[in-house]
Write a protein that holds these residues in place. Sequence first.
Motif, PDB file in Angstrom:
ATOM      1  N   ARG A  33      38.120  28.796  60.878  1.00 13.76           N
ATOM      2  CA  ARG A  33      38.910  27.567  60.790  1.00 13.76           C
ATOM      3  C   ARG A  33      39.343  27.309  59.348  1.00 13.76           C
ATOM      4  NH1 ARG A  33      34.917  27.632  64.102  1.00 13.76           N
ATOM      5  NH2 ARG A  33      35.135  26.872  66.244  1.00 13.76           N
ATOM      6  N   ARG A  34      40.653  27.144  59.162  1.00 19.41           N
ATOM      7  CA  ARG A  34      41.186  26.730  57.874  1.00 19.41           C
ATOM      8  C   ARG A  34      42.477  25.997  58.151  1.00 19.41           C
ATOM      9  NH1 ARG A  34      43.109  30.836  60.594  1.00 19.41           N
ATOM     10  NH2 ARG A  34      44.664  32.164  59.593  1.00 19.41           N
ATOM     11  N   TYR A  35      42.865  25.145  57.205  1.00 19.25           N
ATOM     12  CA  TYR A  35      43.984  24.239  57.451  1.00 19.25           C
ATOM     13  C   TYR A  35      44.991  24.328  56.322  1.00 19.25           C
ATOM     14  CZ  TYR A  35      40.515  22.633  60.734  1.00 19.25           C
ATOM     15  OH  TYR A  35      39.584  22.603  61.726  1.00 19.25           O
ATOM     16  N   LYS A  43      37.872  21.936  51.162  1.00 14.93           N
ATOM     17  CA  LYS A  43      37.259  23.072  51.851  1.00 14.93           C
ATOM     18  C   LYS A  43      35.754  23.115  51.577  1.00 14.93           C
ATOM     19  CE  LYS A  43      41.350  26.069  51.842  1.00 14.93           C
ATOM     20  NZ  LYS A  43      41.946  27.307  51.286  1.00 14.93           N
ATOM     21  N   ASP A  46      33.905  20.162  53.320  1.00 15.96           N
ATOM     22  CA  ASP A  46      34.055  20.062  54.778  1.00 15.96           C
ATOM     23  C   ASP A  46      32.899  20.824  55.437  1.00 15.96           C
ATOM     24  OD1 ASP A  46      34.837  19.883  57.390  1.00 15.96           O
ATOM     25  OD2 ASP A  46      36.875  20.666  57.084  1.00 15.96           O
ATOM     26  N   THR A  49      33.183  22.063  59.227  1.00 11.94           N
ATOM     27  CA  THR A  49      33.975  23.274  59.414  1.00 11.94           C
ATOM     28  C   THR A  49      33.221  24.496  58.907  1.00 11.94           C
ATOM     29  OG1 THR A  49      36.059  22.062  59.269  1.00 11.94           O
ATOM     30  CG2 THR A  49      36.142  24.418  58.800  1.00 11.94           C
ATOM     31  N   ASN A  53      32.233  27.755  61.119  1.00  7.20           N
ATOM     32  CA  ASN A  53      32.654  29.108  60.721  1.00  7.20           C
ATOM     33  C   ASN A  53      31.466  30.057  60.612  1.00  7.20           C
ATOM     34  OD1 ASN A  53      35.379  28.509  60.637  1.00  7.20           O
ATOM     35  ND2 ASN A  53      35.390  28.017  58.452  1.00  7.20           N
TER      36      ASN A  53
END
Length: 354
Positions: A33-35, A43, A46, A49, A53
């Motif tokens: 997951r990355r945005y 990052k 978070d 997330t 991961n």
Amino acid sequence: MVYIGWRGDHGKDLSRRYRIFDRVHLIPAGKYRRYHGQSLINKITDFRTMALNIRDFFRVLAGTIVSYRLLGQIKPSVVFSKGSFVAVPVGITARLKKIPIITHDSDSVPGLANRIIGRWATLHAVGQAKGAYSYDKDKTHYVGVPVDERIKPVSVSLQRDYKRRLGIPIRAQLLLIVGGGLGAQSINRKVAAIMPRLLTYYPNLYVIHFSGSGHEEAVKESYRLDAADNKRLNVIGFSNEFHIYSGAADLIISRAGATAVAEFAIAGKALLLVPASHLAGGHQIANAKEIVKNDAAAMLGDEASANEYYRTVSELLDDQTKRQALASNLGRLAKPRVSQQLARLILDTAKSGG
């Protein structure tokens, strides 16, 4: 033909929906997951997330073990990857077993899965022009994006027929809004804000808004219209006959997903694209810029205001010549024989052993 999907999706239904699959297998797999646009600080902080991961890293390992055993049983002549995260353990296994790999990327920015396994691929089939990709050009084949077989070029007479089937006067203008999917709330909200003005200023305008099944009631409630205007607006969650609605449209507001745009290109439609800015890799932004560069669509950014929506939509509704030019230019980008070309690449690779 064997389909390998993610344990947890609806892969088993594929064997009932599409009889081309002789078998369907589901394996463990995990995603990274990355945005798009997320800062380094965000990052690092978070933690949720990061935890997901880390968990999914071990799912990839588990999927690779299952894939190794499964491909040993199946003994495929070739592995074809459309780029979902489940392709990673299968692709790693194909590499270990020296099975030829063919990747296909619909978007102009390859997904992470295909970037990982693409280094071992025999061929890369791509949905956009070769220049958009960093793959070895000698291994890259521009074939386009596979679409629903019911999609076809829409003539004036066919568009009128589609309007009749939908109960819309053939002389009326039809605005189609495709706001389904995650992250489409901004489109839904801004379109709802301008709708009273649009329907008042354009008495011959009809609007169909695809909201996505999970958002249908919320989108319906967001429209505050009087009874007369409400008769010219229809909110639909989902339809298996979307091609009829898009074929009937005079203007379409849509995200810039490669498959949707490919369908609109074959049909020859005028588009206002609003690429999703939050998706990893910014692939929809890249897709939209490539199309706009060819003067084949208008575009608004995700940050556009409701007034910008109104101004752009109004300009396009008022200018039939502009809409026809956009539709014609988009139609020139269409690749109607994608499935046949992909099938030929796969069969030739299987016969030659890569």
